[in-house]
Write a protein that holds these residues in place. Structure first.
Motif, PDB file in Angstrom:
ATOM      1  N   GLY A   1      -2.800 -12.881   1.910  1.00 42.75           N
ATOM      2  CA  GLY A   1      -3.310 -14.244   1.790  1.00 42.75           C
ATOM      3  C   GLY A   1      -3.014 -15.067   3.029  1.00 42.75           C
ATOM      4  N   GLY A   2      -3.594 -16.251   3.064  1.00 40.04           N
ATOM      5  CA  GLY A   2      -3.394 -17.139   4.199  1.00 40.04           C
ATOM      6  C   GLY A   2      -1.950 -17.556   4.377  1.00 40.04           C
ATOM      7  N   ASP A   3      -1.170 -17.452   3.307  1.00 39.05           N
ATOM      8  CA  ASP A   3       0.257 -17.801   3.373  1.00 39.05           C
ATOM      9  C   ASP A   3       1.123 -16.602   3.749  1.00 39.05           C
ATOM     10  OD1 ASP A   3      -0.071 -16.328   1.097  1.00 39.05           O
ATOM     11  OD2 ASP A   3       0.816 -17.790  -0.277  1.00 39.05           O
ATOM     12  N   GLY A   4       0.486 -15.460   4.038  1.00 36.96           N
ATOM     13  CA  GLY A   4       1.228 -14.266   4.420  1.00 36.96           C
ATOM     14  C   GLY A   4       1.695 -13.416   3.246  1.00 36.96           C
ATOM     15  N   GLU A   5       1.399 -13.838   2.031  1.00 34.91           N
ATOM     16  CA  GLU A   5       1.830 -13.074   0.860  1.00 34.91           C
ATOM     17  C   GLU A   5       0.956 -11.829   0.695  1.00 34.91           C
ATOM     18  OE1 GLU A   5       2.368 -13.566  -3.996  1.00 34.91           O
ATOM     19  OE2 GLU A   5       1.928 -15.307  -2.742  1.00 34.91           O
ATOM     20  N   ILE A   6       1.605 -10.690   0.470  1.00 39.13           N
ATOM     21  CA  ILE A   6       0.906  -9.422   0.332  1.00 39.13           C
ATOM     22  C   ILE A   6       0.824  -9.035  -1.139  1.00 39.13           C
ATOM     23  CG2 ILE A   6       0.952  -6.958   0.890  1.00 39.13           C
ATOM     24  CD1 ILE A   6       2.507  -7.716   3.426  1.00 39.13           C
ATOM     25  N   SER A   7      -0.349  -8.597  -1.563  1.00 39.49           N
ATOM     26  CA  SER A   7      -0.524  -8.121  -2.928  1.00 39.49           C
ATOM     27  C   SER A   7      -1.262  -6.787  -2.888  1.00 39.49           C
ATOM     28  CB  SER A   7      -1.301  -9.141  -3.774  1.00 39.49           C
ATOM     29  OG  SER A   7      -2.578  -9.395  -3.194  1.00 39.49           O
ATOM     30  N   VAL A   8      -0.984  -5.930  -3.849  1.00 39.04           N
ATOM     31  CA  VAL A   8      -1.660  -4.641  -3.972  1.00 39.04           C
ATOM     32  C   VAL A   8      -2.763  -4.788  -5.012  1.00 39.04           C
ATOM     33  CG1 VAL A   8      -1.401  -2.195  -4.532  1.00 39.04           C
ATOM     34  CG2 VAL A   8       0.443  -3.406  -3.355  1.00 39.04           C
ATOM     35  N   GLU A   9      -3.966  -4.293  -4.695  1.00 37.55           N
ATOM     36  CA  GLU A   9      -5.109  -4.450  -5.599  1.00 37.55           C
ATOM     37  C   GLU A   9      -5.544  -3.142  -6.244  1.00 37.55           C
ATOM     38  OE1 GLU A   9      -7.365  -8.336  -3.818  1.00 37.55           O
ATOM     39  OE2 GLU A   9      -7.999  -6.380  -3.034  1.00 37.55           O
ATOM     40  N   SER A  10      -5.224  -2.005  -5.613  1.00 37.71           N
ATOM     41  CA  SER A  10      -5.578  -0.717  -6.211  1.00 37.71           C
ATOM     42  C   SER A  10      -4.746   0.384  -5.585  1.00 37.71           C
ATOM     43  CB  SER A  10      -7.072  -0.414  -6.029  1.00 37.71           C
ATOM     44  OG  SER A  10      -7.376  -0.157  -4.671  1.00 37.71           O
ATOM     45  N   ALA A  11      -4.654   1.517  -6.301  1.00 39.05           N
ATOM     46  CA  ALA A  11      -3.926   2.686  -5.803  1.00 39.05           C
ATOM     47  C   ALA A  11      -4.709   3.937  -6.189  1.00 39.05           C
ATOM     48  CB  ALA A  11      -2.517   2.725  -6.391  1.00 39.05           C
ATOM     49  N   THR A  12      -5.096   4.721  -5.192  1.00 41.89           N
ATOM     50  CA  THR A  12      -5.828   5.961  -5.443  1.00 41.89           C
ATOM     51  C   THR A  12      -5.113   7.114  -4.743  1.00 41.89           C
ATOM     52  OG1 THR A  12      -7.247   5.558  -3.518  1.00 41.89           O
ATOM     53  CG2 THR A  12      -8.053   4.784  -5.637  1.00 41.89           C
ATOM     54  N   VAL A  13      -5.444   8.334  -5.154  1.00 37.96           N
ATOM     55  CA  VAL A  13      -4.875   9.533  -4.553  1.00 37.96           C
ATOM     56  C   VAL A  13      -6.014  10.377  -3.995  1.00 37.96           C
ATOM     57  CG1 VAL A  13      -3.521  11.622  -4.945  1.00 37.96           C
ATOM     58  CG2 VAL A  13      -2.934   9.512  -6.164  1.00 37.96           C
ATOM     59  N   ARG A  14      -5.849  10.869  -2.757  1.00 38.33           N
ATOM     60  CA  ARG A  14      -6.891  11.652  -2.095  1.00 38.33           C
ATOM     61  C   ARG A  14      -6.287  12.896  -1.455  1.00 38.33           C
ATOM     62  NH1 ARG A  14      -9.606   9.404  -4.913  1.00 38.33           N
ATOM     63  NH2 ARG A  14     -11.219   7.825  -4.533  1.00 38.33           N
ATOM     64  N   ASP A  15      -7.124  13.925  -1.296  1.00 38.00           N
ATOM     65  CA  ASP A  15      -6.727  15.102  -0.532  1.00 38.00           C
ATOM     66  C   ASP A  15      -6.812  14.771   0.953  1.00 38.00           C
ATOM     67  OD1 ASP A  15      -6.349  16.630  -2.794  1.00 38.00           O
ATOM     68  OD2 ASP A  15      -8.402  17.404  -2.789  1.00 38.00           O
ATOM     69  N   GLY A  16      -5.981  15.421   1.758  1.00 35.26           N
ATOM     70  CA  GLY A  16      -6.050  15.232   3.196  1.00 35.26           C
ATOM     71  C   GLY A  16      -4.963  14.325   3.732  1.00 35.26           C
TER      72      GLY A  16
ATOM     73  N   SER B   1       0.908   9.557   3.439  1.00 29.82           N
ATOM     74  CA  SER B   1       0.484  10.964   3.415  1.00 29.82           C
ATOM     75  C   SER B   1       1.667  11.920   3.472  1.00 29.82           C
ATOM     76  CB  SER B   1      -0.442  11.247   4.601  1.00 29.82           C
ATOM     77  OG  SER B   1      -1.562  10.392   4.593  1.00 29.82           O
ATOM     78  N   LYS B   2       1.552  12.994   2.664  1.00 30.46           N
ATOM     79  CA  LYS B   2       2.592  14.021   2.658  1.00 30.46           C
ATOM     80  C   LYS B   2       2.017  15.303   2.051  1.00 30.46           C
ATOM     81  CE  LYS B   2       7.280  14.963   0.982  1.00 30.46           C
ATOM     82  NZ  LYS B   2       8.394  14.471   0.121  1.00 30.46           N
ATOM     83  N   ALA B   3       2.268  16.415   2.716  1.00 30.50           N
ATOM     84  CA  ALA B   3       1.870  17.734   2.214  1.00 30.50           C
ATOM     85  C   ALA B   3       0.385  17.805   1.870  1.00 30.50           C
ATOM     86  CB  ALA B   3       2.718  18.106   0.998  1.00 30.50           C
ATOM     87  N   GLY B   4      -0.455  17.220   2.714  1.00 32.05           N
ATOM     88  CA  GLY B   4      -1.900  17.324   2.527  1.00 32.05           C
ATOM     89  C   GLY B   4      -2.479  16.421   1.456  1.00 32.05           C
ATOM     90  N   LYS B   5      -1.707  15.492   0.945  1.00 35.98           N
ATOM     91  CA  LYS B   5      -2.177  14.519  -0.045  1.00 35.98           C
ATOM     92  C   LYS B   5      -1.877  13.117   0.460  1.00 35.98           C
ATOM     93  CE  LYS B   5      -3.187  17.582  -3.343  1.00 35.98           C
ATOM     94  NZ  LYS B   5      -4.529  17.769  -3.926  1.00 35.98           N
ATOM     95  N   THR B   6      -2.712  12.170   0.067  1.00 34.18           N
ATOM     96  CA  THR B   6      -2.537  10.795   0.530  1.00 34.18           C
ATOM     97  C   THR B   6      -2.736   9.799  -0.609  1.00 34.18           C
ATOM     98  OG1 THR B   6      -3.278  11.300   2.786  1.00 34.18           O
ATOM     99  CG2 THR B   6      -3.406   8.998   2.095  1.00 34.18           C
ATOM    100  N   VAL B   7      -1.806   8.868  -0.720  1.00 31.06           N
ATOM    101  CA  VAL B   7      -1.969   7.731  -1.625  1.00 31.06           C
ATOM    102  C   VAL B   7      -2.527   6.570  -0.804  1.00 31.06           C
ATOM    103  CG1 VAL B   7      -0.793   6.022  -3.066  1.00 31.06           C
ATOM    104  CG2 VAL B   7      -0.117   8.429  -3.197  1.00 31.06           C
ATOM    105  N   VAL B   8      -3.605   5.974  -1.304  1.00 33.01           N
ATOM    106  CA  VAL B   8      -4.237   4.834  -0.625  1.00 33.01           C
ATOM    107  C   VAL B   8      -3.967   3.577  -1.442  1.00 33.01           C
ATOM    108  CG1 VAL B   8      -6.377   3.842   0.262  1.00 33.01           C
ATOM    109  CG2 VAL B   8      -6.062   6.331   0.258  1.00 33.01           C
ATOM    110  N   LEU B   9      -3.299   2.633  -0.827  1.00 29.86           N
ATOM    111  CA  LEU B   9      -2.999   1.355  -1.479  1.00 29.86           C
ATOM    112  C   LEU B   9      -3.846   0.277  -0.831  1.00 29.86           C
ATOM    113  CD1 LEU B   9       0.879   1.827  -1.446  1.00 29.86           C
ATOM    114  CD2 LEU B   9      -0.623   2.070  -3.443  1.00 29.86           C
ATOM    115  N   GLN B  10      -4.822  -0.215  -1.570  1.00 25.08           N
ATOM    116  CA  GLN B  10      -5.662  -1.297  -1.060  1.00 25.08           C
ATOM    117  C   GLN B  10      -4.936  -2.614  -1.282  1.00 25.08           C
ATOM    118  OE1 GLN B  10      -8.106  -0.960   0.756  1.00 25.08           O
ATOM    119  NE2 GLN B  10      -9.393   0.786   0.201  1.00 25.08           N
ATOM    120  N   CYS B  11      -4.742  -3.347  -0.186  1.00 29.13           N
ATOM    121  CA  CYS B  11      -3.914  -4.556  -0.233  1.00 29.13           C
ATOM    122  C   CYS B  11      -4.686  -5.780   0.237  1.00 29.13           C
ATOM    123  CB  CYS B  11      -2.670  -4.373   0.633  1.00 29.13           C
ATOM    124  SG  CYS B  11      -1.675  -2.927   0.193  1.00 29.13           S
ATOM    125  N   ARG B  12      -4.085  -6.924  -0.013  1.00 26.42           N
ATOM    126  CA  ARG B  12      -4.653  -8.200   0.403  1.00 26.42           C
ATOM    127  C   ARG B  12      -3.533  -9.069   0.950  1.00 26.42           C
ATOM    128  NH1 ARG B  12      -5.437 -13.447  -1.574  1.00 26.42           N
ATOM    129  NH2 ARG B  12      -7.514 -14.369  -1.283  1.00 26.42           N
TER     130      ARG B  12
END
Length: 278
Positions: free
Chosen positions: A185-200, A172-183
């Protein structure tokens, strides 16, 4: 829940013949006083059947509660040592909060299912970093086996599949927020599944996420992430790890703490259910 459902079905099956008998006798010729007494006695026994069903359900729930509490007694009702140590390490850099503003309260049943983390130091550009995870947003993490897929045969594994957990990262910065939906895995590996932008700011956006905002929302949900340029997908993933600070320790904490909270909420759910149903 499955065992409880089976119990209720068996009780319903046992009651159904008696109800059919009563309907049949009500269509017959006028009843004698003796037969009327028998019918009345039959009707009176029905509440006992329901009481027996309630007692049986309560007994099974209590058995499950006892088993879970006996297993937890090893840690005196506290977090397992490994998780407690990791919690302490993560808390040095992140503020960890259970529940979410405006949804539930500290004492409300199920209010601890959602966990939030706020990074104490901002990102390099001054952005606020937050994380939200629901303890039930998990799935079996079954690795893809190309040989098994090509052969068309499903292999059998004696090991229980590890769990993957989904979580949201907010920037979040200046009243806007990027939301990164992540996953993770059982092995600890992180992946990004989506990216959206929201007010607030983060808090408001996290509340919306916890409230169930999804693809049915009226707002634009961002592009289909898997269709983005491969180097762009990789850059988002690198950003989550290096800029947001979601390293292996944080990922491990998210996974372990989600499992711990789910177990706590499960026991609370059973205790609340038994108070109502038994």
């Amino acid at each position: 829940m499955m065992r409880s459902t089976q119990v209720l079905r068996r009780v319903a099956s046992a009651i159904a013949p008696k109800q059919s008998l009563l309907r049949a006798t009500s269509l017959a010729a006028p009843l004698s006083a003796h037969h009327s007494a028998l019918t009345s006695a039959t009707i009176i026994t029905n509440p006992r059947s329901f009481a027996t069903a309630a007692n049986k359900l309560g007994s099974i729930l209590q058995r499950e509660i006892n088993e879970e509490e006996e297993a937890a007694a090893e840690f005196d009702g506290q977090m397992p040592p490994d998780l407690a140590e990791l919690h302490s390490d993560i808390a040095a850099k992140w503020t960890i909060l259970e529940g979410i503003s405006g949804i539930g309260s500290g004492g409300e049943t199920g209010s601890g299912a959602t966990v939030r983390l706020f990074r104490k130091s901002p990102g390099s550009n001054g952005a606020k970093i937050g994380v939200v995870v629901h303890c039930q947003d998990t799935e079996e993490d079954i690795p893809f086996d190309e040989e098994e897929f090509l052969s068309g045969e499903e292999g059998e594994s004696e090991e229980e599949p590890s769990q993957a957990v989904r979580f949201g990262v907010t920037v979040s910065k200046a009243g806007k927020t990027v939301v990164l939906q992540c996953r993770c895995g059982g092995d600890g590996e992180i992946s990004v599944e989506s990216a959206t932008v929201r007010d607030g700011e983060s808090e408001g956006v996290l509340t919306a996420l916890a409230g169930g905002e999804n693809l049915n929302a009226a707002l634009y949900q961002g592009p289909e992430f898997s269709e983005l340029a491969e180097d762009l997908q990789e850059s988002f993933q690198e950003y989550v790890v290096k800029e947001c600070g979601i390293d292996q320790d944080v990922a491990a904490f998210i996974s372990m703490y989600a499992d711990y909270r789910e177990q706590v909420e499960y026991v609370t759910w059973m205790k609340t259910a038994i108070d109502i149903l038994d």
